[in-house]
Design a protein around this motif. Structure first.
Motif, PDB file in Angstrom:
ATOM      1  N   GLU A   1      15.909   1.204 -10.959  1.00 55.50           N
ATOM      2  CA  GLU A   1      15.857   2.432 -10.155  1.00 55.50           C
ATOM      3  C   GLU A   1      14.525   3.154 -10.352  1.00 55.50           C
ATOM      4  O   GLU A   1      13.934   3.657  -9.400  1.00 55.50           O
ATOM      5  CB  GLU A   1      17.005   3.365 -10.532  1.00 55.50           C
ATOM      6  N   GLY A   2      14.066   3.192 -11.585  1.00 53.42           N
ATOM      7  CA  GLY A   2      12.786   3.829 -11.878  1.00 53.42           C
ATOM      8  C   GLY A   2      11.631   3.137 -11.187  1.00 53.42           C
ATOM      9  O   GLY A   2      10.737   3.789 -10.635  1.00 53.42           O
ATOM     10  N   LEU A   3      11.627   1.820 -11.206  1.00 56.06           N
ATOM     11  CA  LEU A   3      10.557   1.062 -10.544  1.00 56.06           C
ATOM     12  C   LEU A   3      10.606   1.245  -9.032  1.00 56.06           C
ATOM     13  O   LEU A   3       9.553   1.340  -8.382  1.00 56.06           O
ATOM     14  CB  LEU A   3      10.657  -0.415 -10.914  1.00 56.06           C
ATOM     15  N   GLU A   4      11.795   1.321  -8.478  1.00 56.56           N
ATOM     16  CA  GLU A   4      11.930   1.550  -7.044  1.00 56.56           C
ATOM     17  C   GLU A   4      11.412   2.939  -6.666  1.00 56.56           C
ATOM     18  O   GLU A   4      10.709   3.105  -5.671  1.00 56.56           O
ATOM     19  CB  GLU A   4      13.388   1.390  -6.595  1.00 56.56           C
ATOM     20  N   LYS A   5      11.759   3.935  -7.461  1.00 60.22           N
ATOM     21  CA  LYS A   5      11.277   5.292  -7.225  1.00 60.22           C
ATOM     22  C   LYS A   5       9.752   5.329  -7.310  1.00 60.22           C
ATOM     23  O   LYS A   5       9.081   5.960  -6.471  1.00 60.22           O
ATOM     24  CB  LYS A   5      11.897   6.248  -8.255  1.00 60.22           C
ATOM     25  N   GLU A   6       9.176   4.646  -8.283  1.00 66.18           N
ATOM     26  CA  GLU A   6       7.725   4.600  -8.434  1.00 66.18           C
ATOM     27  C   GLU A   6       7.083   3.937  -7.211  1.00 66.18           C
ATOM     28  O   GLU A   6       6.072   4.411  -6.697  1.00 66.18           O
ATOM     29  CB  GLU A   6       7.346   3.838  -9.697  1.00 66.18           C
ATOM     30  N   ARG A   7       7.674   2.856  -6.734  1.00 66.35           N
ATOM     31  CA  ARG A   7       7.149   2.172  -5.550  1.00 66.35           C
ATOM     32  C   ARG A   7       7.162   3.104  -4.346  1.00 66.35           C
ATOM     33  O   ARG A   7       6.187   3.203  -3.605  1.00 66.35           O
ATOM     34  CB  ARG A   7       7.967   0.914  -5.249  1.00 66.35           C
ATOM     35  N   GLN A   8       8.258   3.831  -4.186  1.00 62.13           N
ATOM     36  CA  GLN A   8       8.379   4.761  -3.052  1.00 62.13           C
ATOM     37  C   GLN A   8       7.328   5.867  -3.127  1.00 62.13           C
ATOM     38  O   GLN A   8       6.649   6.163  -2.133  1.00 62.13           O
ATOM     39  CB  GLN A   8       9.771   5.403  -3.031  1.00 62.13           C
ATOM     40  N   LYS A   9       7.200   6.468  -4.291  1.00 69.00           N
ATOM     41  CA  LYS A   9       6.248   7.579  -4.454  1.00 69.00           C
ATOM     42  C   LYS A   9       4.809   7.094  -4.300  1.00 69.00           C
ATOM     43  O   LYS A   9       3.967   7.789  -3.727  1.00 69.00           O
ATOM     44  CB  LYS A   9       6.435   8.267  -5.814  1.00 69.00           C
ATOM     45  N   PHE A  10       4.509   5.905  -4.796  1.00 69.76           N
ATOM     46  CA  PHE A  10       3.162   5.342  -4.664  1.00 69.76           C
ATOM     47  C   PHE A  10       2.842   5.101  -3.188  1.00 69.76           C
ATOM     48  O   PHE A  10       1.760   5.438  -2.715  1.00 69.76           O
ATOM     49  CB  PHE A  10       3.066   4.047  -5.470  1.00 69.76           C
ATOM     50  N   ALA A  11       3.799   4.553  -2.452  1.00 61.19           N
ATOM     51  CA  ALA A  11       3.601   4.301  -1.022  1.00 61.19           C
ATOM     52  C   ALA A  11       3.397   5.615  -0.264  1.00 61.19           C
ATOM     53  O   ALA A  11       2.553   5.697   0.635  1.00 61.19           O
ATOM     54  CB  ALA A  11       4.791   3.535  -0.449  1.00 61.19           C
ATOM     55  N   GLU A  12       4.147   6.655  -0.625  1.00 61.50           N
ATOM     56  CA  GLU A  12       4.002   7.964   0.019  1.00 61.50           C
ATOM     57  C   GLU A  12       2.584   8.508  -0.133  1.00 61.50           C
ATOM     58  O   GLU A  12       2.066   9.157   0.766  1.00 61.50           O
ATOM     59  CB  GLU A  12       4.975   8.977  -0.586  1.00 61.50           C
ATOM     60  N   LEU A  13       1.980   8.269  -1.273  1.00 59.28           N
ATOM     61  CA  LEU A  13       0.644   8.810  -1.524  1.00 59.28           C
ATOM     62  C   LEU A  13      -0.380   8.327  -0.510  1.00 59.28           C
ATOM     63  O   LEU A  13      -1.320   9.048  -0.187  1.00 59.28           O
ATOM     64  CB  LEU A  13       0.187   8.454  -2.942  1.00 59.28           C
ATOM     65  N   PHE A  14      -0.223   7.117  -0.018  1.00 62.82           N
ATOM     66  CA  PHE A  14      -1.199   6.569   0.916  1.00 62.82           C
ATOM     67  C   PHE A  14      -1.181   7.261   2.274  1.00 62.82           C
ATOM     68  O   PHE A  14      -2.082   7.060   3.077  1.00 62.82           O
ATOM     69  CB  PHE A  14      -1.017   5.059   1.069  1.00 62.82           C
ATOM     70  N   THR A  15      -0.174   8.096   2.518  1.00 65.97           N
ATOM     71  CA  THR A  15      -0.106   8.817   3.793  1.00 65.97           C
ATOM     72  C   THR A  15      -0.687  10.222   3.674  1.00 65.97           C
ATOM     73  O   THR A  15      -0.708  10.957   4.651  1.00 65.97           O
ATOM     74  CB  THR A  15       1.355   8.916   4.283  1.00 65.97           C
ATOM     75  N   THR A  16      -1.172  10.595   2.496  1.00 65.54           N
ATOM     76  CA  THR A  16      -1.649  11.964   2.281  1.00 65.54           C
ATOM     77  C   THR A  16      -3.148  12.092   2.538  1.00 65.54           C
ATOM     78  O   THR A  16      -3.909  11.120   2.439  1.00 65.54           O
ATOM     79  CB  THR A  16      -1.363  12.430   0.839  1.00 65.54           C
ATOM     80  N   ALA A  17      -3.556  13.324   2.842  1.00 62.56           N
ATOM     81  CA  ALA A  17      -4.979  13.623   3.020  1.00 62.56           C
ATOM     82  C   ALA A  17      -5.739  13.397   1.718  1.00 62.56           C
ATOM     83  O   ALA A  17      -6.887  12.934   1.730  1.00 62.56           O
ATOM     84  CB  ALA A  17      -5.148  15.063   3.497  1.00 62.56           C
ATOM     85  N   ASP A  18      -5.101  13.692   0.599  1.00 66.14           N
ATOM     86  CA  ASP A  18      -5.769  13.494  -0.690  1.00 66.14           C
ATOM     87  C   ASP A  18      -6.059  12.026  -0.962  1.00 66.14           C
ATOM     88  O   ASP A  18      -7.084  11.689  -1.569  1.00 66.14           O
ATOM     89  CB  ASP A  18      -4.925  14.072  -1.828  1.00 66.14           C
ATOM     90  N   ALA A  19      -5.188  11.143  -0.530  1.00 64.89           N
ATOM     91  CA  ALA A  19      -5.437   9.707  -0.713  1.00 64.89           C
ATOM     92  C   ALA A  19      -6.677   9.299   0.065  1.00 64.89           C
ATOM     93  O   ALA A  19      -7.549   8.597  -0.466  1.00 64.89           O
ATOM     94  CB  ALA A  19      -4.237   8.892  -0.256  1.00 64.89           C
ATOM     95  N   LYS A  20      -6.749   9.736   1.292  1.00 63.94           N
ATOM     96  CA  LYS A  20      -7.925   9.408   2.123  1.00 63.94           C
ATOM     97  C   LYS A  20      -9.198   9.960   1.483  1.00 63.94           C
ATOM     98  O   LYS A  20     -10.222   9.284   1.420  1.00 63.94           O
ATOM     99  CB  LYS A  20      -7.735   9.934   3.532  1.00 63.94           C
ATOM    100  N   GLU A  21      -9.136  11.190   1.002  1.00 61.61           N
ATOM    101  CA  GLU A  21     -10.287  11.816   0.356  1.00 61.61           C
ATOM    102  C   GLU A  21     -10.661  11.071  -0.925  1.00 61.61           C
ATOM    103  O   GLU A  21     -11.836  10.830  -1.194  1.00 61.61           O
ATOM    104  CB  GLU A  21     -10.000  13.284   0.042  1.00 61.61           C
TER     105      GLU A  21
END
Length: 99
Positions: free
Chosen positions: A63-83
């Motif tokens: 469950e922890g690894l799945e949550k980490e995968r989800q949160k990591f993927a979410e980051l790529f959609t943020t303005a901060d990731a692009k910056e």
């Protein structure tokens, strides 16, 4: 793993702790350490990392690894990731908006 209790000094000698401080110094030193860990980072990524840590304390490894995968993927959609990526390419310090 031996269940032997250690003194603070023994834990420091074994490098199991980062610092040994008096009770009065605990909060100020903890704040300095915490700031050093997040300084220069996007609060968007820090918040997601903390969410993963909190979640992993309650669930299974899977469950922890799945949550980490989800949160990591979410980051790529943020303005901060692009910056962050653009700043890396341009070899400059990122200017995060925390979004």
């Amino acid at each position: 793993m031996s269940s032997k209790q250690l003194t603070a000094e023994e834990a420091a000698k074994l490098q199991l702790v980062q610092a040994v401080v008096s009770p009065e110094e605990l909060l100020p030193v903890a704040v300095v350490i915490a700031r050093s860990l997040i300084e220069g980072k996007s609060m968007t990524s820090v918040a997601r990392a903390l969410a993963c840590i909190t979640h992993s304390a309650r669930g299974s490894m899977a469950e922890g690894l799945e949550k980490e995968r989800q949160k990591f993927a979410e980051l790529f959609t943020t303005a901060d990731a692009k910056e962050g990526i653009q700043a890396f390419i341009e070899k400059r310090t990122p200017h995060f908006t925390h979004s």
